[in-house]
Write an enzyme that holds these catalytic residues in place. Structure first.
Site, mmCIF file in Angstrom:
data_model
loop_
_atom_site.group_PDB
_atom_site.id
_atom_site.type_symbol
_atom_site.label_atom_id
_atom_site.label_comp_id
_atom_site.label_asym_id
_atom_site.label_seq_id
_atom_site.Cartn_x
_atom_site.Cartn_y
_atom_site.Cartn_z
ATOM 1 N N PHE A 55 49.624 7.866 41.346
ATOM 2 C CA PHE A 55 48.377 8.623 41.336
ATOM 3 C C PHE A 55 48.183 9.363 40.013
ATOM 4 C CE2 PHE A 55 45.632 12.248 42.318
ATOM 5 C CZ PHE A 55 44.569 11.612 42.943
ATOM 6 N N HIS A 58 47.369 5.860 53.360
ATOM 7 C CA HIS A 58 47.737 6.452 52.078
ATOM 8 C C HIS A 58 47.761 5.395 50.971
ATOM 9 C CE1 HIS A 58 50.719 8.083 49.127
ATOM 10 N NE2 HIS A 58 49.955 9.157 49.289
ATOM 11 N N PHE A 101 46.285 -1.748 33.746
ATOM 12 C CA PHE A 101 46.733 -1.543 35.127
ATOM 13 C C PHE A 101 47.943 -2.428 35.384
ATOM 14 C CE2 PHE A 101 46.577 -2.501 39.697
ATOM 15 C CZ PHE A 101 46.392 -1.256 40.264
#
Length: 162
Positions: free
Chosen positions: A66, A97, A122
């Site tokens: 995150f 989640h 990414f």
């Protein structure tokens, strides 16, 4: 994506440019460290093999995937950084989640790349199991770190062409 027909470590030589003077920031999530350190090893070795200078590869850690977006933003804002590679691993669990984290990280990294007009890659695994992660972090499907590094190099090459 790794499949029987495509290994993450395989790549073509299209858009590979001279990266001897390019500076790369590599951000590594501490969560799932066995996997993310292997991803870093792959990315680092690929950058070196393609001509990057050791002193131009800067490694930073964040607690989890995150946090990759915020660290990417801080590093992409630095003029001397040519590309940012984000490496993480979020393994599917029993709750939503996983979905929230993966979605937020993908959008965050994309937004940073567009905001700073430079490659922000990414390199985050999103497997269902630990074994699938290991298979994609230097195992039977290659190494997503290799793929992330080559992607950064190719995007820099494309930018030079344009």
């Amino acid at each position: 994506m790794a499949t029987k027909l495509k290994n993450l470590s395989d790549h073509s030589a299209k858009n590979i440019s001279n990266i001897g003077k390019k500076k790369f920031a590599v951000i590594v999530s501490e969560w799932n460290e066995e996997v993310t350190e292997s991803l870093f090893s792959g990315a680092y070795q690929t950058l070196i093999d393609q001509g990057a200078q050791k002193e131009n590869i800067i490694k930073h850690y964040v607690p989890g995937s995150f946090e990759l977006s915020m660290a990417a933003q801080w590093l992409a804002a630095k003029k001397e950084i040519d590309a940012v590679i984000c490496l993480g691993c979020v393994i599917q669990g029993e709750t939503k989640h996983f979905d929230f984290i993966c979605d937020a990280v993908a959008h965050g990294i994309t937004n940073v790349s567009l905001k700073y007009n430079k490659p922000v890659i990414f390199g985050v695994l999103t497997p269902n199991t630990q074994q699938q992660a290991l298979d994609r972090a230097g195992g039977k499907h290659g190494n997503k770190g290799d793929e992330a590094a080559i992607t950064a190099i190719k995007m820099l090459g494309l930018a030079e062409q344009l």
